[in-house]
Structures are given as structure tokens and as C-alpha cells.
Design a protein around this motif. Structure first.
Motif, PDB file in Angstrom:
ATOM      1  N   VAL A  68       4.271   3.566  60.844  1.00 58.65           N
ATOM      2  CA  VAL A  68       4.956   2.334  60.400  1.00 58.65           C
ATOM      3  C   VAL A  68       4.416   1.880  59.041  1.00 58.65           C
ATOM      4  O   VAL A  68       5.181   1.491  58.133  1.00 58.65           O
ATOM      5  CB  VAL A  68       4.783   1.216  61.469  1.00 58.65           C
ATOM      6  N   ALA A  69       3.080   1.961  58.905  1.00 62.27           N
ATOM      7  CA  ALA A  69       2.456   1.534  57.625  1.00 62.27           C
ATOM      8  C   ALA A  69       2.942   2.399  56.477  1.00 62.27           C
ATOM      9  O   ALA A  69       3.213   1.906  55.364  1.00 62.27           O
ATOM     10  CB  ALA A  69       0.941   1.623  57.759  1.00 62.27           C
ATOM     11  N   LEU A  70       3.081   3.702  56.740  1.00 65.09           N
ATOM     12  CA  LEU A  70       3.563   4.603  55.684  1.00 65.09           C
ATOM     13  C   LEU A  70       5.018   4.283  55.325  1.00 65.09           C
ATOM     14  O   LEU A  70       5.395   4.314  54.146  1.00 65.09           O
ATOM     15  CB  LEU A  70       3.435   6.060  56.143  1.00 65.09           C
ATOM     16  N   ALA A  71       5.812   4.001  56.401  1.00 64.02           N
ATOM     17  CA  ALA A  71       7.213   3.650  56.155  1.00 64.02           C
ATOM     18  C   ALA A  71       7.307   2.392  55.313  1.00 64.02           C
ATOM     19  O   ALA A  71       8.101   2.316  54.334  1.00 64.02           O
ATOM     20  CB  ALA A  71       7.935   3.448  57.492  1.00 64.02           C
ATOM     21  N   ASP A  72       6.460   1.396  55.601  1.00 63.89           N
ATOM     22  CA  ASP A  72       6.427   0.170  54.798  1.00 63.89           C
ATOM     23  C   ASP A  72       6.048   0.471  53.338  1.00 63.89           C
ATOM     24  O   ASP A  72       6.627  -0.085  52.393  1.00 63.89           O
ATOM     25  CB  ASP A  72       5.387  -0.810  55.377  1.00 63.89           C
ATOM     26  N   ALA A  73       5.049   1.374  53.231  1.00 68.38           N
ATOM     27  CA  ALA A  73       4.579   1.736  51.877  1.00 68.38           C
ATOM     28  C   ALA A  73       5.685   2.396  51.072  1.00 68.38           C
ATOM     29  O   ALA A  73       5.899   2.079  49.883  1.00 68.38           O
ATOM     30  CB  ALA A  73       3.374   2.673  51.983  1.00 68.38           C
ATOM     31  N   MET A  74       6.429   3.313  51.736  1.00 68.86           N
ATOM     32  CA  MET A  74       7.517   4.018  51.035  1.00 68.86           C
ATOM     33  C   MET A  74       8.591   3.026  50.606  1.00 68.86           C
ATOM     34  O   MET A  74       9.137   3.115  49.490  1.00 68.86           O
ATOM     35  CB  MET A  74       8.122   5.101  51.944  1.00 68.86           C
ATOM     36  N   GLU A  75       8.867   2.082  51.481  1.00 68.71           N
ATOM     37  CA  GLU A  75       9.881   1.077  51.158  1.00 68.71           C
ATOM     38  C   GLU A  75       9.403   0.192  49.994  1.00 68.71           C
ATOM     39  O   GLU A  75      10.175  -0.107  49.075  1.00 68.71           O
ATOM     40  CB  GLU A  75      10.168   0.219  52.396  1.00 68.71           C
ATOM     41  N   GLU A 108      12.968  11.500  57.536  1.00 67.19           N
ATOM     42  CA  GLU A 108      14.027  11.950  58.450  1.00 67.19           C
ATOM     43  C   GLU A 108      13.499  13.012  59.426  1.00 67.19           C
ATOM     44  O   GLU A 108      13.854  13.038  60.605  1.00 67.19           O
ATOM     45  CB  GLU A 108      15.207  12.494  57.647  1.00 67.19           C
ATOM     46  N   LYS A 109      12.639  13.903  58.907  1.00 71.01           N
ATOM     47  CA  LYS A 109      12.005  14.906  59.772  1.00 71.01           C
ATOM     48  C   LYS A 109      11.222  14.223  60.891  1.00 71.01           C
ATOM     49  O   LYS A 109      11.287  14.591  62.071  1.00 71.01           O
ATOM     50  CB  LYS A 109      11.061  15.794  58.978  1.00 71.01           C
ATOM     51  N   LEU A 110      10.474  13.188  60.453  1.00 66.17           N
ATOM     52  CA  LEU A 110       9.668  12.442  61.438  1.00 66.17           C
ATOM     53  C   LEU A 110      10.578  11.751  62.458  1.00 66.17           C
ATOM     54  O   LEU A 110      10.285  11.681  63.672  1.00 66.17           O
ATOM     55  CB  LEU A 110       8.813  11.413  60.709  1.00 66.17           C
ATOM     56  N   LEU A 111      11.689  11.298  61.967  1.00 67.73           N
ATOM     57  CA  LEU A 111      12.650  10.571  62.826  1.00 67.73           C
ATOM     58  C   LEU A 111      13.212  11.464  63.921  1.00 67.73           C
ATOM     59  O   LEU A 111      13.525  11.012  65.033  1.00 67.73           O
ATOM     60  CB  LEU A 111      13.796  10.047  61.928  1.00 67.73           C
ATOM     61  N   ASN A 148       9.675   1.994  68.507  1.00 66.71           N
ATOM     62  CA  ASN A 148       9.481   0.998  67.422  1.00 66.71           C
ATOM     63  C   ASN A 148       9.390   1.671  66.064  1.00 66.71           C
ATOM     64  O   ASN A 148       9.932   1.188  65.069  1.00 66.71           O
ATOM     65  CB  ASN A 148       8.205   0.185  67.676  1.00 66.71           C
ATOM     66  N   VAL A 149       8.733   2.829  66.123  1.00 65.41           N
ATOM     67  CA  VAL A 149       8.589   3.586  64.869  1.00 65.41           C
ATOM     68  C   VAL A 149       9.951   4.093  64.424  1.00 65.41           C
ATOM     69  O   VAL A 149      10.306   4.068  63.244  1.00 65.41           O
ATOM     70  CB  VAL A 149       7.592   4.757  65.044  1.00 65.41           C
ATOM     71  N   ARG A 150      10.717   4.565  65.436  1.00 63.40           N
ATOM     72  CA  ARG A 150      12.040   5.078  65.129  1.00 63.40           C
ATOM     73  C   ARG A 150      12.904   4.012  64.436  1.00 63.40           C
ATOM     74  O   ARG A 150      13.532   4.275  63.407  1.00 63.40           O
ATOM     75  CB  ARG A 150      12.719   5.513  66.444  1.00 63.40           C
ATOM     76  N   LEU A 164      11.658   3.528  60.950  1.00 62.43           N
ATOM     77  CA  LEU A 164      11.996   4.629  60.040  1.00 62.43           C
ATOM     78  C   LEU A 164      13.462   4.558  59.632  1.00 62.43           C
ATOM     79  O   LEU A 164      13.803   4.767  58.459  1.00 62.43           O
ATOM     80  CB  LEU A 164      11.703   5.981  60.718  1.00 62.43           C
ATOM     81  N   GLN A 165      14.309   4.269  60.618  1.00 63.81           N
ATOM     82  CA  GLN A 165      15.742   4.168  60.307  1.00 63.81           C
ATOM     83  C   GLN A 165      16.003   3.047  59.292  1.00 63.81           C
ATOM     84  O   GLN A 165      16.773   3.212  58.336  1.00 63.81           O
ATOM     85  CB  GLN A 165      16.520   3.872  61.617  1.00 63.81           C
ATOM     86  N   HIS A 166      15.324   1.969  59.513  1.00 65.02           N
ATOM     87  CA  HIS A 166      15.482   0.834  58.590  1.00 65.02           C
ATOM     88  C   HIS A 166      15.026   1.200  57.171  1.00 65.02           C
ATOM     89  O   HIS A 166      15.676   0.912  56.179  1.00 65.02           O
ATOM     90  CB  HIS A 166      14.663  -0.346  59.151  1.00 65.02           C
ATOM     91  N   THR A 167      13.876   1.889  57.167  1.00 65.44           N
ATOM     92  CA  THR A 167      13.296   2.263  55.864  1.00 65.44           C
ATOM     93  C   THR A 167      14.189   3.271  55.130  1.00 65.44           C
ATOM     94  O   THR A 167      14.444   3.132  53.933  1.00 65.44           O
ATOM     95  CB  THR A 167      11.889   2.875  56.068  1.00 65.44           C
TER      96      THR A 167
END
Lengths: 177, 265
Positions: free
Chosen positions: B221-228, B240-243, B251-253, B256-259
Motif C-alpha cells: 500500500v505504501a508503495l502504491a501511495d508513493a507511485m501515486e 498490474e502484475k501485483l494486482l 485492501n491492497v487490491r 492498487l486499482q485506485h492507484t
């Protein structure tokens, strides 16, 4: 002299030719030393060169140059105070060596010897005054300018100088008896 | 003996400057016995005898010395005259203006130089000091990252955020921490630190590559926030691979979709 002051140094040669003998005689009468007298004459012209810018055309040049000469002699006298300034050097041998044929000539020679001794005994200021008057032909007023005193003082010095010389000659004559 | 009050008369008589009036007066005084004629004649004789005293003549040496001195003085005077002429030429009006302007420029330069030099030195010293502090922080951080205590390693990561321009060595150390540190909090802190150094391409690239390596939902989640936050579109593939991973936390899913949606928009 004004041309010398303006930088025309060649004109100093003319002044030298005109005055160096008179200056030499003045110094020689005071010192009886040929070498010293020549050095002092040279010194006068060195001072003229050094202080040429201070010369003003107010008085006679002869008076000015003899003022320098007198001051130079005073300085020389101070520097050589320990030495006997007037060394009483008189070339008596030369006088005595000449063939004095007559008794009268011998007597005159003796008198001159005493006269010279008497003159040498004079105090310096009186001797300078007498020399300027008797040998250099300056008038009393001019001598007063050179000696930086009044004309009356010059006359008194001349009078007293002669009186002192008379007295000294008489004393010497008495001593010889 | 002649009295001194008659000195004027006597001295005038001696040097021959006596006037007619004085002569008359002198004769009267002699006649009256106030002046002894023998006395005055004796003085006159002595005064005249002075002229017979031995004299001397100057040698040629005097003349030679004088003209040598005059020549020296003339040469010295000519030298002085040449110097004055050169100086006069040098200081013509145009040259004075030129040299005046040059001197003014030079002085202004000197003044400005003197005024600015202290600041320049101060700035230089500050930069040098700052660089030294950064170096010290870097060394301290690198040492602390190897510490066994998670709190020390956390400190190390926090220290790295104070390093303004982190070099590759710091970035690599942070990425190594992100990918290998056993403690989640330390890894989270390293993400935060790497985001602060996102202007370094290696930091951005490392963050993107870390997506596929992380298994902790918090880290993901932290990485997804960072990328965003960094708007790093290169991370979309990795996200997407992670997804598509089956074991992924719901929650992570969602995150990730949001990001991914945010990055694609």
C-alpha cells in the motif's frame, strides 16, 4: 646671480671669477691656511648653488656673498674649535730669508711681524670687521649688513681693534727689551 | 687717548670716507687739544701698515675644484630637468583623464572586491561545513543501517531524509533496506525516505522495482501511495502484475486499482 637662480649655472662661473680671490683673501687673513681658505671658498659657492633659490635682489650681491662667507667661517670655526683656528702660521722664514739689505728694512720686517701677531690676537668678530674694512674695501654700512649689526657697532669694533693692536704691539716690544 | 665719542670722526678719517664738515670738525678738535694728533696719526699708520701684511694667492686647484663641482651640478640639474619633462609629458590633460578613469575603475573594483570577499568566504565556508555535515550524516546512516537493532536502523533511515542531495551510495543503501530489512517499520521508513529523494532516477527506479518484491500488505500500500504521489507511470505494469496475484490482500487490491486508475488518468 638672478640668472643662476633661474637655472643658468654657467653664470656662476662669472661670479666665481669675480669673487673667488676676494673670498680667498678674506679667509686667508682669518686662517693663514691656504688649503683651508680654498676649501672655504669652494664651500661658499656650494652654498650659493644650494641656496640660490633664496637669493633676493634686495641688497648688493657682494654683501650677500660675504654674509655666506662669514657664516661659513663661523661654522668652520665651531667644527674645528678644538684645533687652533688661527694657527699663527706666518711664513716668517720666507720673510727672514729674503736679503734684507738695510737696517731699516729689517726694522720694517720686525714691525710687520709684530703687527701680524697683534692682529692674530684679536677676537674673531673684530678681526673680521677689520679685514672687511681694510682689505675688502667695504663701507661701514655694508659691513654692518654683512655682520648683522649697526654701523655704529662696526665703527666701535674698528676703533677698538686698532687700539688693542697698538697695545699688543707695545707689550711685545716691551717684552723684547 | 682719543675718547670714544669721536669714533665716527676717527673711523671716517681712517678709511678715507671723512666729509668736508667732519674734516673741519676734526681739525677744530685737534686744535683745541680734544684729539691728540699724534694719537690719530699713530692709528692711521697702523691702519695703513695692515696693507703691507703678507698675503697669499689661491692655487689653480681652487678653480679646478669649482668647475668640477659646477659640472656635477649641471649634470644633476639636467637629469632633474629630464625627469620633470617626462613627468610633464606623462601628465597631460588627456592622460590625466585616462589614468584618472583607470584609477577610478580600479578603486571601485578593489572596493567591491573587498566588500564581497567576506560574504564569498562566508558562503564558501558554510557550503563546506554543510558538505561536511552531510558526509558525517551519510557515514552515520550507513553504519546504523547495519545495526542489529530495528530502532537504530529506523534512525538511520530518518537520518537519510536530512541528507539534501543523497548520492548513489545512500540510495542503494535505502533500496537494500527496503528490499531486505526484516522489520516492516524500517522498510516503510525507507519508502518515505526514497520518496524524498525521488529526484534521483535510481530512487524512482528502485521504488518501482520493489513493488514486485514486497509481500507485506502495508509495504504494498505504501508503495502504491508513493507511485501515486510521484505520478510514476512506469510503475503501472508492476502494479498490474501485483494486482493479478491471487493471494493479494483485498485492501491492497482496492488500493492498487485506485492507484493504477489514478496513474492512467
Amino acid at each position: 646671480m638672478l640668472k643662476v637662480k633661474d637655472g643658468d649655472l654657467d653664470k656662476l662661473g662669472l661670479l666665481f671669477e669675480r669673487y673667488h680671490r676676494r673670498l680667498y683673501h678674506f679667509f686667508y687673513r682669518l686662517t693663514h691656511r691656504r688649503d683651508v681658505s680654498e676649501d672655504l671658498v669652494q664651500g661658499v659657492f656650494e652654498r650659493i648653488l644650494k641656496y640660490r633659490n633664496t637669493y633676493t635682489d634686495n641688497g648688493s650681491f657682494a654683501t650677500w656673498i660675504f654674509q655666506i662667507a662669514r657664516n661659513l667661517h663661523i661654522d668652520h670655526y665651531r667644527e674645528h674649535k678644538k684645533e687652533k683656528q688661527t694657527d699663527h702660521f706666518t711664513d716668517w722664514e720666507q720673510l727672514e730669508g729674503t736679503n734684507l739689505e738695510s737696517e731699516q728694512e729689517q726694522q720694517e720686517s720686525e714691525e710687520l711681524k709684530l703687527l701680524q701677531q697683534a692682529m692674530d690676537e684679536l677676537e674673531d668678530t673684530k678681526k673680521q670687521t677689520l679685514i672687511l674694512s681694510r682689505y675688502q674695501g667695504f663701507k661701514y654700512k655694508e659691513i654692518a649688513d654683512i655682520m648683522d649689526c649697526t654701523e655704529s657697532a662696526v665703527k666701535v669694533r674698528i676703533y677698538r681693534a686698532i687700539r688693542e693692536m697698538e697695545a699688543h704691539i707695545n707689550k711685545l716690544k716691551r717684552d723684547q727689551l | 687717548m682719543i675718547e670714544e665719542q669721536y669714533i665716527d670722526l676717527v673711523t671716517a678719517y681712517l678709511d678715507g670716507s671723512i666729509t668736508q664738515e667732519q674734516r673741519v670738525l676734526l681739525d677744530e678738535l685737534i686744535d683745541e687739544g680734544d684729539i691728540d694728533i699724534l694719537d690719530i696719526k699713530q692709528m692711521e699708520k697702523l691702519y695703513n701698515q695692515l696693507g703691507q701684511l703678507q698675503d697669499s694667492q689661491p692655487t689653480n686647484q681652487l678653480r679646478d675644484n669649482f668647475y668640477a663641482m659646477l659640472e656635477n651640478e649641471r649634470q644633476a640639474s639636467q637629469k632633474a630637468s629630464k625627469i620633470i619633462t617626462r613627468l610633464t609629458r606623462f601628465f597631460t590633460v588627456r592622460r590625466i583623464q585616462f589614468w584618472g578613469a583607470a584609477a577610478a575603475i580600479f578603486l571601485v573594483g578593489m572596493l567591491a572586491g573587498n566588500l564581497l570577499t567576506p560574504f564569498r568566504n562566508y558562503r564558501h565556508q558554510m557550503n563546506h561545513l554543510s558538505s561536511q555535515v552531510s558526509k558525517m550524516r551519510e557515514v552515520m546512516m550507513l553504519n546504523l543501517l547495519d545495526a542489529s537493532s530495528p530502532s537504530d536502523r529506523l534512525k538511520a533511515v530518518n537520518i537519510s531524509t536530512d541528507i539534501k542531495s543523497a548520492d548513489d551510495q545512500v540510495i542503494e543503501a535505502l533500496l537494500k533496506t527496503l528490499n531486505n530489512d526484516p522489520n516492516v517499520n524500517v522498510r516503510l521508513a525507507s519508502i518515505e525516505a526514497l520518496v524524498r529523494h525521488a529526484n534521483n532516477p535510481k530512487a524512482r527506479q528502485g521504488l518501482v522495482e520493489a513493488i514486485s518484491k514486497q509481500t507485506s500488505p502495508q509495504i504494498q500500500v505504501a508503495l502504491a501511495d508513493a507511485m501515486e504521489a510521484l505520478q510514476e507511470k512506469k510503475s503501472i505494469d508492476d502494479l498490474e502484475k501485483l494486482l493479478h496475484q491471487k493471494q493479494l490482500d483485498s485492501n491492497v487490491r482496492d488500493k492498487l486499482q485506485h492507484t493504477i486508475a489514478a496513474l492512467k488518468s
